[in-house]
Design an enzyme around this catalytic site. Structure first.
Site, PDB file in Angstrom:
ATOM      1  N   HIS A   1      -3.676  -4.365  -0.315  1.00  0.00           N
ATOM      2  CA  HIS A   1      -3.202  -4.953   0.935  1.00  0.00           C
ATOM      3  C   HIS A   1      -3.108  -6.464   0.770  1.00  0.00           C
ATOM      4  O   HIS A   1      -4.123  -7.166   0.815  1.00  0.00           O
ATOM      5  CB  HIS A   1      -4.169  -4.606   2.076  1.00  0.00           C
ATOM      6  CG  HIS A   1      -4.054  -3.201   2.556  1.00  0.00           C
ATOM      7  ND1 HIS A   1      -3.136  -2.812   3.504  1.00  0.00           N
ATOM      8  CD2 HIS A   1      -4.736  -2.080   2.208  1.00  0.00           C
ATOM      9  CE1 HIS A   1      -3.264  -1.518   3.739  1.00  0.00           C
ATOM     10  NE2 HIS A   1      -4.225  -1.045   2.951  1.00  0.00           N
TER      11      HIS A   1
ATOM     12  N   CYS B   1       0.838  -1.197   0.000  1.00  0.00           N
ATOM     13  CA  CYS B   1       0.000   0.000   0.000  1.00  0.00           C
ATOM     14  C   CYS B   1       0.886   1.264   0.000  1.00  0.00           C
ATOM     15  O   CYS B   1       1.596   1.505  -0.961  1.00  0.00           O
ATOM     16  CB  CYS B   1      -1.009  -0.019   1.134  1.00  0.00           C
ATOM     17  SG  CYS B   1      -2.365   1.174   0.902  1.00  0.00           S
TER      18      CYS B   1
ATOM     19  N   GLU C   1      -2.039  -8.504   2.901  1.00  0.00           N
ATOM     20  CA  GLU C   1      -2.409  -9.155   4.164  1.00  0.00           C
ATOM     21  C   GLU C   1      -3.918  -9.244   4.355  1.00  0.00           C
ATOM     22  O   GLU C   1      -4.391  -9.959   5.248  1.00  0.00           O
ATOM     23  CB  GLU C   1      -1.761  -8.422   5.346  1.00  0.00           C
ATOM     24  CG  GLU C   1      -2.420  -7.130   5.773  1.00  0.00           C
ATOM     25  CD  GLU C   1      -2.120  -5.934   4.888  1.00  0.00           C
ATOM     26  OE1 GLU C   1      -2.572  -4.828   5.233  1.00  0.00           O
ATOM     27  OE2 GLU C   1      -1.438  -6.106   3.852  1.00  0.00           O
TER      28      GLU C   1
END
Length: 212
Positions: free
Chosen positions: A191, A87, A193
């Site tokens: 993102h 990001c 994650e």
């Protein structure tokens, strides 16, 4: 394998670390993942991950405020350690950020991080969106298919989408740089994650990546 997740007061650090640990476990890679702002730990890392969220200028200031942090990261990456920016961590790879004010970036890729132009669409660009890329374009994309979805949250984006270094795009009122890679440095605007199986696949690819 020692993986340093850079702690400068921004980003989903714990989520990124857990994703890296899970990806390593799935691949049978013995890995130590450390969330750290210690220059000595960064200097000894085999791979470096820089998460980020919020404003470009704030993240840049957070890095600069930690003595020796940015210098140790740059030296280790310059020495060949694979780097992954997430990001705003990816955005910092660019020449400049234009959010609130002009803020220098790392200068690893050409272009500015500028306000998105998405006429008729809400900003920030938030939620799941498709990835567009050429299969085989880069090792970080192995195991993915064009049209796979990743999770985005951003209002600013790289203003150059020429390839290279852009290896994947998405569409939000026009093409948007989603992944970049140059040498041993790579980044995702989305993102990883939060991107479930797609994100874990990319993190696993990053752990196996051996840049030329």
């Amino acid at each position: 394998m020692r993986i340093a997740v850079i702690d400068y007061g921004s980003g989903n650090l714990a989520s990124a670390a857990r994703g890296l640990e899970l990806a390593a476990t799935r691949l049978g890679i013995a890995a130590i993942v450390a969330i750290t702002d210690r220059p000595d730990e960064i200097a000894a890392a085999d791979r470096i991950v820089l998460p980020g969220q919020g404003a470009f200028a704030d993240c840049a200031a957070g890095l600069a405020a930690r003595p020796g942090l940015a210098d140790s990261m740059h030296r280790r990456v310059d020495a060949g350690a694979p780097f992954l920016g997430i990001c705003v961590g990816m955005q910092l790879m660019a020449a400049r950020g234009l959010e609130h004010r002009i803020t220098p970036g790392f200068g690893w890729i050409a272009g500015d991080i500028a306000p998105m132009r998405a006429e008729g669409l809400r900003l920030p660009h938030m939620g799941w969106n498709e990835l567009h890329f050429t299969p085989g374009a880069h090792p970080l994309l192995d195991g993915l298919n064009p049209g796979d979805h990743a999770y985005f949250v951003h209002s600013y984006a790289l203003d150059r989408i020429a390839s290279p270094p852009v290896i994947a795009t998405t569409d939000y009122g026009g093409p948007v740089a989603a992944m970049v890679a140059t040498g041993n440095r790579a980044g995702t605007q989305f993102h990883v994650e939060k991107s479930q199986e797609v994100g874990l696949t990319i993190l696993g690819n990053f752990l196996r990546w051996s840049p030329a």
